[in-house]
Motif scaffolding. Structure first.
Motif, PDB file in Angstrom:
ATOM      1  N   THR A  62       0.835  -1.204   0.000  1.00 45.56           N
ATOM      2  CA  THR A  62       0.000   0.000   0.000  1.00 45.56           C
ATOM      3  C   THR A  62       0.870   1.254   0.000  1.00 45.56           C
ATOM      4  OG1 THR A  62      -1.779  -1.165   1.147  1.00 45.56           O
ATOM      5  CG2 THR A  62      -1.805   1.250   1.258  1.00 45.56           C
ATOM      6  N   GLY A  63       1.934   1.264   0.799  1.00 50.48           N
ATOM      7  CA  GLY A  63       2.861   2.392   0.828  1.00 50.48           C
ATOM      8  C   GLY A  63       3.474   2.653  -0.537  1.00 50.48           C
ATOM      9  N   TRP A  64       3.851   1.583  -1.234  1.00 50.28           N
ATOM     10  CA  TRP A  64       4.418   1.723  -2.578  1.00 50.28           C
ATOM     11  C   TRP A  64       3.372   2.262  -3.555  1.00 50.28           C
ATOM     12  CZ3 TRP A  64       7.950   2.954  -5.659  1.00 50.28           C
ATOM     13  CH2 TRP A  64       7.912   2.630  -7.006  1.00 50.28           C
ATOM     14  N   ASP A  65       2.159   1.726  -3.488  1.00 51.13           N
ATOM     15  CA  ASP A  65       1.095   2.195  -4.385  1.00 51.13           C
ATOM     16  C   ASP A  65       0.843   3.691  -4.205  1.00 51.13           C
ATOM     17  OD1 ASP A  65       0.778  -0.354  -5.442  1.00 51.13           O
ATOM     18  OD2 ASP A  65      -0.977  -0.832  -4.205  1.00 51.13           O
ATOM     19  N   VAL A  66       0.778   4.143  -2.963  1.00 53.87           N
ATOM     20  CA  VAL A  66       0.534   5.560  -2.692  1.00 53.87           C
ATOM     21  C   VAL A  66       1.732   6.400  -3.140  1.00 53.87           C
ATOM     22  CG1 VAL A  66       0.158   7.286  -0.873  1.00 53.87           C
ATOM     23  CG2 VAL A  66      -1.091   5.109  -0.813  1.00 53.87           C
ATOM     24  N   PHE A  67       2.949   5.954  -2.803  1.00 55.70           N
ATOM     25  CA  PHE A  67       4.137   6.709  -3.204  1.00 55.70           C
ATOM     26  C   PHE A  67       4.214   6.845  -4.723  1.00 55.70           C
ATOM     27  CE2 PHE A  67       8.366   7.020  -4.889  1.00 55.70           C
ATOM     28  CZ  PHE A  67       8.861   8.119  -4.214  1.00 55.70           C
ATOM     29  N   ARG A  68       4.015   5.747  -5.427  1.00 53.45           N
ATOM     30  CA  ARG A  68       4.126   5.758  -6.890  1.00 53.45           C
ATOM     31  C   ARG A  68       3.148   6.736  -7.510  1.00 53.45           C
ATOM     32  NH1 ARG A  68       1.480   2.528 -10.197  1.00 53.45           N
ATOM     33  NH2 ARG A  68       1.034   1.058  -8.532  1.00 53.45           N
ATOM     34  N   ARG A  69       1.934   6.742  -7.015  1.00 48.85           N
ATOM     35  CA  ARG A  69       0.925   7.661  -7.545  1.00 48.85           C
ATOM     36  C   ARG A  69       1.253   9.122  -7.208  1.00 48.85           C
ATOM     37  NH1 ARG A  69      -1.405   2.758  -6.794  1.00 48.85           N
ATOM     38  NH2 ARG A  69      -2.856   2.067  -8.421  1.00 48.85           N
ATOM     39  N   ALA A  70       1.715   9.370  -5.990  1.00 50.15           N
ATOM     40  CA  ALA A  70       2.120  10.729  -5.617  1.00 50.15           C
ATOM     41  C   ALA A  70       3.310  11.184  -6.465  1.00 50.15           C
ATOM     42  CB  ALA A  70       2.472  10.791  -4.132  1.00 50.15           C
ATOM     43  N   CYS A  71       4.221  10.293  -6.732  1.00 45.41           N
ATOM     44  CA  CYS A  71       5.378  10.598  -7.565  1.00 45.41           C
ATOM     45  C   CYS A  71       4.923  10.934  -8.988  1.00 45.41           C
ATOM     46  CB  CYS A  71       6.330   9.403  -7.570  1.00 45.41           C
ATOM     47  SG  CYS A  71       7.891   9.675  -8.435  1.00 45.41           S
ATOM     48  N   GLU A  72       3.970  10.177  -9.504  1.00 47.58           N
ATOM     49  CA  GLU A  72       3.431  10.442 -10.845  1.00 47.58           C
ATOM     50  C   GLU A  72       2.766  11.816 -10.903  1.00 47.58           C
ATOM     51  OE1 GLU A  72       0.870   7.092 -11.512  1.00 47.58           O
ATOM     52  OE2 GLU A  72       2.535   5.763 -12.019  1.00 47.58           O
ATOM     53  N   ILE A  73       2.011  12.168  -9.882  1.00 46.38           N
ATOM     54  CA  ILE A  73       1.363  13.486  -9.843  1.00 46.38           C
ATOM     55  C   ILE A  73       2.422  14.578  -9.828  1.00 46.38           C
ATOM     56  CG2 ILE A  73      -0.016  15.050  -8.401  1.00 46.38           C
ATOM     57  CD1 ILE A  73      -1.624  12.474  -7.579  1.00 46.38           C
ATOM     58  N   TRP A  74       3.435  14.432  -8.996  1.00 46.06           N
ATOM     59  CA  TRP A  74       4.523  15.413  -8.915  1.00 46.06           C
ATOM     60  C   TRP A  74       5.171  15.587 -10.285  1.00 46.06           C
ATOM     61  CZ3 TRP A  74       9.713  15.534  -9.874  1.00 46.06           C
ATOM     62  CH2 TRP A  74      10.437  16.586  -9.304  1.00 46.06           C
ATOM     63  N   GLN A  75       5.438  14.460 -10.953  1.00 48.34           N
ATOM     64  CA  GLN A  75       6.076  14.510 -12.272  1.00 48.34           C
ATOM     65  C   GLN A  75       5.174  15.187 -13.308  1.00 48.34           C
ATOM     66  OE1 GLN A  75       6.906  10.339 -12.713  1.00 48.34           O
ATOM     67  NE2 GLN A  75       8.801  10.467 -11.524  1.00 48.34           N
ATOM     68  N   LEU A  76       3.876  14.880 -13.290  1.00 47.10           N
ATOM     69  CA  LEU A  76       2.945  15.500 -14.231  1.00 47.10           C
ATOM     70  C   LEU A  76       2.873  17.015 -14.028  1.00 47.10           C
ATOM     71  CD1 LEU A  76       0.046  12.889 -14.206  1.00 47.10           C
ATOM     72  CD2 LEU A  76       1.446  13.528 -16.193  1.00 47.10           C
ATOM     73  N   GLN A  77       2.835  17.439 -12.774  1.00 54.20           N
ATOM     74  CA  GLN A  77       2.760  18.872 -12.478  1.00 54.20           C
ATOM     75  C   GLN A  77       3.999  19.630 -12.942  1.00 54.20           C
ATOM     76  OE1 GLN A  77       2.025  18.597  -8.250  1.00 54.20           O
ATOM     77  NE2 GLN A  77      -0.148  19.001  -8.531  1.00 54.20           N
ATOM     78  N   ARG A  78       5.105  18.941 -13.057  1.00 54.25           N
ATOM     79  CA  ARG A  78       6.368  19.589 -13.434  1.00 54.25           C
ATOM     80  C   ARG A  78       6.824  19.221 -14.845  1.00 54.25           C
ATOM     81  NH1 ARG A  78       5.573  19.046  -8.420  1.00 54.25           N
ATOM     82  NH2 ARG A  78       6.349  20.497  -6.865  1.00 54.25           N
ATOM     83  N   ASN A  79       5.972  18.505 -15.584  1.00 55.51           N
ATOM     84  CA  ASN A  79       6.329  18.046 -16.939  1.00 55.51           C
ATOM     85  C   ASN A  79       7.650  17.286 -16.943  1.00 55.51           C
ATOM     86  OD1 ASN A  79       4.048  19.088 -18.319  1.00 55.51           O
ATOM     87  ND2 ASN A  79       4.953  21.136 -18.129  1.00 55.51           N
TER      88      ASN A  79
END
Length: 181
Positions: free
Chosen positions: A155-172
């Protein structure tokens, strides 16, 4: 207004002091892993002695300490505190040290901790189990261990991965060099 300013200043100082204590403990632990004769500054000695007692009773071998890890596939990096052979487990354990001003001599374990550990775990093959070791910053006492379950880690990995993806999308930012579908 003066009272509010004073409370804010006190809170800021408390946070700064807590961060500095945590940094000093981390540095002392890492130094000790590289030099078993290491002695910390006198003001840290009582906490360090408790850590050393835990270490001597629990850790068979330090595989790595303060190791920088990078996950090229998912586009993040960090520094693991310790990968070690723990006396109670057959496989190496990825350990993260936390300092905490405990209330009632009992640590609080936070969801952010398992997200951090799960992210580091994805950088190590084979993927080890993960553990938080909490050191009471209020008074010297035996460190507390929490071996996170496989489900908590997933669960920790799933949440981290998604948060990381959001961070990356926001910064292109696209780790593979181009936008993913």
């Amino acid at each position: 207004d003066d009272f509010c300013d004073r409370v804010k200043a006190d809170a800021d100082q408390f946070g700064a002091d807590a961060r500095e204590f945590g940094s000093q403990i981390h540095r002392s632990i890492d130094e000790f892993h590289g030099d078993k004769f290491f002695r910390p500054e006198p003001e840290l000695l009582p906490w360090f002695e408790k850590y050393k007692e835990w270490f001597d009773a629990s850790i068979e071998e330090v595989i790595s300490s303060e190791r920088r890890v990078v996950n090229m596939k998912h586009g993040y990096a960090g520094t693991m505190d310790m990968l070690a052979k723990h006396i109670n487990y057959d496989e190496p354990i990825l350990i993260d040290f936390k300092t905490q001003n405990m209330r009632k001599d009992k640590p609080n374990y936070y969801d952010s901790w398992i997200r951090q550990l799960a992210a580091y775990r994805e950088c190590v093959n084979p993927h080890p189990r993960v553990m938080s070791v909490v050191i009471n910053s209020k008074e010297p006492m035996d460190p507390f261990e929490k071996l996170w379950t496989e489900q908590e880690t997933k669960t920790g990995w799933d949440v981290f991965r998604r948060a990381c993806e959001i961070w990356q999308l926001q910064r292109n930012y696209y780790p593979g060099g181009e936008e993913n579908d």
